[in-house]
Design a protein around this motif. Sequence first.
Motif, PDB file in Angstrom:
ATOM      1  N   GLY A 169      47.481  31.680  38.166  1.00 35.76           N
ATOM      2  CA  GLY A 169      46.210  31.682  37.754  1.00 35.76           C
ATOM      3  C   GLY A 169      45.393  32.801  38.549  1.00 35.76           C
ATOM      4  O   GLY A 169      44.182  32.794  38.278  1.00 35.76           O
ATOM      5  N   ARG A 170      45.997  33.546  39.401  1.00 31.44           N
ATOM      6  CA  ARG A 170      45.330  34.716  40.127  1.00 31.44           C
ATOM      7  C   ARG A 170      44.837  35.953  39.181  1.00 31.44           C
ATOM      8  O   ARG A 170      45.696  36.151  38.548  1.00 31.44           O
ATOM      9  CB  ARG A 170      46.131  35.078  41.396  1.00 31.44           C
ATOM     10  CG  ARG A 170      46.647  33.980  42.206  1.00 31.44           C
ATOM     11  CD  ARG A 170      45.498  33.252  42.903  1.00 31.44           C
ATOM     12  NE  ARG A 170      46.296  32.552  43.854  1.00 31.44           N
ATOM     13  CZ  ARG A 170      46.249  32.878  45.213  1.00 31.44           C
ATOM     14  NH1 ARG A 170      46.216  34.089  45.543  1.00 31.44           N
ATOM     15  NH2 ARG A 170      47.224  31.830  45.802  1.00 31.44           N
ATOM     16  N   SER A 171      43.755  36.355  39.658  1.00 30.84           N
ATOM     17  CA  SER A 171      43.418  37.614  38.980  1.00 30.84           C
ATOM     18  C   SER A 171      43.868  38.836  39.667  1.00 30.84           C
ATOM     19  O   SER A 171      44.505  38.668  40.547  1.00 30.84           O
ATOM     20  CB  SER A 171      41.587  37.764  38.972  1.00 30.84           C
ATOM     21  OG  SER A 171      41.482  37.894  40.217  1.00 30.84           O
ATOM     22  N   ASN A 172      43.746  40.029  39.106  1.00 33.20           N
ATOM     23  CA  ASN A 172      44.238  41.156  39.722  1.00 33.20           C
ATOM     24  C   ASN A 172      43.884  41.310  41.218  1.00 33.20           C
ATOM     25  O   ASN A 172      44.657  41.735  41.956  1.00 33.20           O
ATOM     26  CB  ASN A 172      44.174  42.456  39.030  1.00 33.20           C
ATOM     27  CG  ASN A 172      45.052  42.446  37.769  1.00 33.20           C
ATOM     28  OD1 ASN A 172      45.898  41.656  37.652  1.00 33.20           O
ATOM     29  ND2 ASN A 172      44.884  43.445  36.803  1.00 33.20           N
ATOM     30  N   ARG A 173      42.408  41.174  41.310  1.00 31.85           N
ATOM     31  CA  ARG A 173      41.695  41.224  42.426  1.00 31.85           C
ATOM     32  C   ARG A 173      42.312  40.398  43.556  1.00 31.85           C
ATOM     33  O   ARG A 173      42.590  40.682  44.771  1.00 31.85           O
ATOM     34  CB  ARG A 173      40.320  40.979  42.056  1.00 31.85           C
ATOM     35  CG  ARG A 173      39.509  41.282  43.675  1.00 31.85           C
ATOM     36  CD  ARG A 173      38.093  41.055  43.340  1.00 31.85           C
ATOM     37  NE  ARG A 173      37.557  42.287  42.636  1.00 31.85           N
ATOM     38  CZ  ARG A 173      36.304  42.167  42.300  1.00 31.85           C
ATOM     39  NH1 ARG A 173      35.408  41.726  42.450  1.00 31.85           N
ATOM     40  NH2 ARG A 173      35.753  43.682  41.445  1.00 31.85           N
ATOM     41  N   GLU A 174      42.553  39.128  43.205  1.00 33.00           N
ATOM     42  CA  GLU A 174      42.962  38.110  44.122  1.00 33.00           C
ATOM     43  C   GLU A 174      44.465  38.422  44.446  1.00 33.00           C
ATOM     44  O   GLU A 174      44.853  38.185  45.424  1.00 33.00           O
ATOM     45  CB  GLU A 174      42.973  36.649  43.553  1.00 33.00           C
ATOM     46  CG  GLU A 174      41.617  36.437  43.441  1.00 33.00           C
ATOM     47  CD  GLU A 174      41.348  34.908  42.313  1.00 33.00           C
ATOM     48  OE1 GLU A 174      40.452  34.092  42.859  1.00 33.00           O
ATOM     49  OE2 GLU A 174      42.391  34.766  41.529  1.00 33.00           O
ATOM     50  N   ILE A 175      45.418  38.991  43.414  1.00 27.86           N
ATOM     51  CA  ILE A 175      46.905  39.254  43.760  1.00 27.86           C
ATOM     52  C   ILE A 175      46.625  40.598  44.813  1.00 27.86           C
ATOM     53  O   ILE A 175      47.428  40.481  45.623  1.00 27.86           O
ATOM     54  CB  ILE A 175      47.183  39.800  42.434  1.00 27.86           C
ATOM     55  CG1 ILE A 175      47.471  38.348  41.632  1.00 27.86           C
ATOM     56  CG2 ILE A 175      48.791  40.312  42.703  1.00 27.86           C
ATOM     57  CD1 ILE A 175      48.117  38.845  40.191  1.00 27.86           C
ATOM     58  N   ALA A 176      45.831  41.470  44.325  1.00 30.02           N
ATOM     59  CA  ALA A 176      45.853  42.534  45.498  1.00 30.02           C
ATOM     60  C   ALA A 176      45.560  42.163  46.813  1.00 30.02           C
ATOM     61  O   ALA A 176      45.984  42.486  47.923  1.00 30.02           O
ATOM     62  CB  ALA A 176      44.758  43.516  44.950  1.00 30.02           C
ATOM     63  N   ARG A 177      44.544  41.154  47.006  1.00 29.89           N
ATOM     64  CA  ARG A 177      44.160  40.937  48.247  1.00 29.89           C
ATOM     65  C   ARG A 177      45.389  39.988  49.108  1.00 29.89           C
ATOM     66  O   ARG A 177      45.590  40.154  50.103  1.00 29.89           O
ATOM     67  CB  ARG A 177      42.899  39.636  48.192  1.00 29.89           C
ATOM     68  CG  ARG A 177      42.273  39.359  49.425  1.00 29.89           C
ATOM     69  CD  ARG A 177      41.272  38.428  49.523  1.00 29.89           C
ATOM     70  NE  ARG A 177      39.949  39.128  48.712  1.00 29.89           N
ATOM     71  CZ  ARG A 177      39.585  38.842  47.584  1.00 29.89           C
ATOM     72  NH1 ARG A 177      39.835  37.666  46.906  1.00 29.89           N
ATOM     73  NH2 ARG A 177      38.539  39.398  46.804  1.00 29.89           N
ATOM     74  N   ALA A 178      45.979  39.058  48.268  1.00 25.59           N
ATOM     75  CA  ALA A 178      47.062  38.326  48.610  1.00 25.59           C
ATOM     76  C   ALA A 178      48.347  39.455  48.968  1.00 25.59           C
ATOM     77  O   ALA A 178      49.047  38.934  50.170  1.00 25.59           O
ATOM     78  CB  ALA A 178      47.428  37.242  47.590  1.00 25.59           C
ATOM     79  N   LEU A 179      48.487  40.069  48.542  1.00 21.95           N
ATOM     80  CA  LEU A 179      49.738  41.130  48.645  1.00 21.95           C
ATOM     81  C   LEU A 179      49.439  42.371  49.196  1.00 21.95           C
ATOM     82  O   LEU A 179      50.201  43.141  49.608  1.00 21.95           O
ATOM     83  CB  LEU A 179      50.573  41.277  47.362  1.00 21.95           C
ATOM     84  CG  LEU A 179      50.968  40.310  46.574  1.00 21.95           C
ATOM     85  CD1 LEU A 179      51.795  40.677  45.246  1.00 21.95           C
ATOM     86  CD2 LEU A 179      51.997  39.320  47.501  1.00 21.95           C
ATOM     87  N   VAL A 180      48.102  42.512  49.841  1.00 21.86           N
ATOM     88  CA  VAL A 180      47.583  43.601  50.419  1.00 21.86           C
ATOM     89  C   VAL A 180      47.870  44.945  49.787  1.00 21.86           C
ATOM     90  O   VAL A 180      48.683  45.862  50.268  1.00 21.86           O
ATOM     91  CB  VAL A 180      48.190  43.851  51.929  1.00 21.86           C
ATOM     92  CG1 VAL A 180      47.417  44.904  52.877  1.00 21.86           C
ATOM     93  CG2 VAL A 180      48.068  42.368  52.534  1.00 21.86           C
ATOM     94  N   LEU A 181      47.700  45.149  48.430  1.00 20.89           N
ATOM     95  CA  LEU A 181      47.860  46.033  47.674  1.00 20.89           C
ATOM     96  C   LEU A 181      46.341  46.534  47.018  1.00 20.89           C
ATOM     97  O   LEU A 181      45.475  45.801  47.028  1.00 20.89           O
ATOM     98  CB  LEU A 181      48.815  45.876  46.463  1.00 20.89           C
ATOM     99  CG  LEU A 181      50.119  45.269  46.783  1.00 20.89           C
ATOM    100  CD1 LEU A 181      50.819  44.544  45.509  1.00 20.89           C
ATOM    101  CD2 LEU A 181      50.993  46.218  47.516  1.00 20.89           C
TER     102      LEU A 181
END
Length: 216
Positions: A169-181
């Motif tokens: 359920g993560r948004s693109n912003r949250e995914i970017a933060r989690a994977l450092v992208l």
Amino acid sequence: MLNTGTKIRVLLVDDHQVVRRGLRTFLEIQDDIDVVGEASDGAGGVAQAEELKPDVVLMDVKMPGMDGVEALRKLRELANPARVLIVTSFTEQRTVVPALRAGAAGYVYKDVDPDALAGAIRSVHAGHVLLQPEVAGALLSQEETGGGQGRGGSLTEREREVLCLIADGRSNREIARALVLSEKTVKTHVSNILMKLDLADRTQAALWAVRHGVTG
């Protein structure tokens, strides 16, 4: 809630004027939400969405003329399709599931708590998918089984990580933060995932991940 940036532009699509009026009355007191238009049927909703370019569409399923499911299909053909949150009085899965399969980001019932509705709008705008467990199960049971797992073999390790977070359920912003992208890189990964798995949107990707065990 304090407005910390651009307001979420919302379009209301429902054939009952009283419902639209009630939704507008509540949403207009939200600091971060702006109701930019209304429509009384699916065709009008599609036309308004094309003109007004809302971020989120609140739409009923059962409407005269073009219903919500057909309108969803039309909305997905627009250059910059809005996220669609179904607002329905029908609790049957046979009513909600087709709308989700047509591309809705989630659904709420018309008797939803007002604060929960505002939260749902913010959530789908952020890229989340709102699915209750029983409806997710119904969607999964209708998915075709042939060849799905095989397509997953074409995903890179990074794409599998992104897919796992989509399923969470993560948004693109949250995914970017989690994977450092960067968010741009995440969007590219999401596009590649949808292409490789032959899926239409994040909802289908999340369901595919659950079905095939690509979860955290």
